[in-house]
Design an enzyme around this catalytic site. Structure first.
Site, PDB file in Angstrom:
ATOM      1  N   VAL A  86       0.877  -1.168   0.000  1.00 38.70           N
ATOM      2  CA  VAL A  86       0.000   0.000   0.000  1.00 38.70           C
ATOM      3  C   VAL A  86       0.917   1.222   0.000  1.00 38.70           C
ATOM      4  O   VAL A  86       1.884   1.281   0.762  1.00 38.70           O
ATOM      5  CB  VAL A  86      -0.935   0.006   1.234  1.00 38.70           C
ATOM      6  CG1 VAL A  86      -1.748   1.289   1.292  1.00 38.70           C
ATOM      7  CG2 VAL A  86      -1.856  -1.210   1.218  1.00 38.70           C
ATOM      8  N   GLY A  92      -2.369   2.987   7.100  1.00 37.07           N
ATOM      9  CA  GLY A  92      -3.079   3.344   8.317  1.00 37.07           C
ATOM     10  C   GLY A  92      -4.574   3.531   8.114  1.00 37.07           C
ATOM     11  O   GLY A  92      -5.285   3.915   9.038  1.00 37.07           O
ATOM     12  N   GLY A  94      -6.464   0.968   6.805  1.00 39.98           N
ATOM     13  CA  GLY A  94      -7.078  -0.351   6.766  1.00 39.98           C
ATOM     14  C   GLY A  94      -7.029  -1.023   5.409  1.00 39.98           C
ATOM     15  O   GLY A  94      -7.621  -2.092   5.231  1.00 39.98           O
ATOM     16  N   GLY A  96      -4.390  -2.384   3.744  1.00 36.58           N
ATOM     17  CA  GLY A  96      -3.632  -3.637   3.780  1.00 36.58           C
ATOM     18  C   GLY A  96      -4.455  -4.759   4.381  1.00 36.58           C
ATOM     19  O   GLY A  96      -4.495  -5.867   3.852  1.00 36.58           O
ATOM     20  N   TYR A 130       0.880  -8.348  10.866  1.00 34.59           N
ATOM     21  CA  TYR A 130       0.460  -9.700  10.531  1.00 34.59           C
ATOM     22  C   TYR A 130       0.099 -10.493  11.787  1.00 34.59           C
ATOM     23  O   TYR A 130      -0.887 -11.229  11.808  1.00 34.59           O
ATOM     24  CB  TYR A 130       1.540 -10.432   9.736  1.00 34.59           C
ATOM     25  CG  TYR A 130       1.845  -9.797   8.389  1.00 34.59           C
ATOM     26  CD1 TYR A 130       0.835  -9.246   7.606  1.00 34.59           C
ATOM     27  CD2 TYR A 130       3.141  -9.745   7.909  1.00 34.59           C
ATOM     28  CE1 TYR A 130       1.115  -8.663   6.384  1.00 34.59           C
ATOM     29  CE2 TYR A 130       3.423  -9.168   6.675  1.00 34.59           C
ATOM     30  CZ  TYR A 130       2.404  -8.635   5.922  1.00 34.59           C
ATOM     31  OH  TYR A 130       2.683  -8.061   4.708  1.00 34.59           O
TER      32      TYR A 130
END
Length: 156
Positions: A86, A92, A94, A96, A130
């Site tokens: 991204v 930041g 959302g 991803g 992750y």
């Protein structure tokens, strides 16, 4: 307005540009040796990979490139996420996570046993991101690679 869609052939130059930006972020810009033409051939003609595009107000801001693999232990196909990126100015928000959620939906619909990817050891923000999604590092595994020259040498 944000949306995720499947890439189409005319997206190839944008995919190439995002790959180059990812390479710069990962400090691997000298490793990008492909071309728009080669990506088009291998993604849209030979179907070796698939791409999801992330768009904000109709402008591409990120992508996820993935392909299917197979787990002999699970006995099912899996999805391997090769690249997730991204643009820094759109992080930041959302996006991803939204790309990973869409990949999880695809994996579920395809009855995949796994969704896997690699992350550079130094990329702490990505590792923490992750883990926050429930992903677990496979610390006991080491990735091995043969590059094109090593493949040529081995195959002779």
């Amino acid at each position: 307005m944000f949306k995720i869609r499947k890439a189409i052939p005319s997206d190839t130059p944008v995919i190439f540009d995002l790959i180059k930006k990812l390479a710069v972020y990962e400090k691997l810009e000298n490793d990008v040796v492909t071309s728009v033409e080669e990506l088009h051939e291998n993604i849209f003609i030979r179907n070796f990979a698939k791409v999801l595009m992330a768009e904000e107000d109709g402008k591409p801001v990120g992508f996820a490139l993935y392909f299917y693999n197979f787990s002999t232990f699970v006995g099912k196909p899996g999805i391997y996420l090769e690249d997730l990126f991204v643009e820094p100015e759109h992080r930041g928000k959302g996006y991803g996570k939204a790309l990973l959620v869409e990949l999880a939906r695809i994996a579920g619909a395809e009855n995949c046993g796994r969704l896997e990817w690699s992350v550079l050891d130094w990329n702490t923000p990505a590792i923490e991101f992750y883990k926050s999604l429930g992903a677990k590092p496979m610390d006991e595994w080491t990735i091995f690679r043969l590059d094109q020259q090593a493949i040529a040498n081995l195959s002779q």
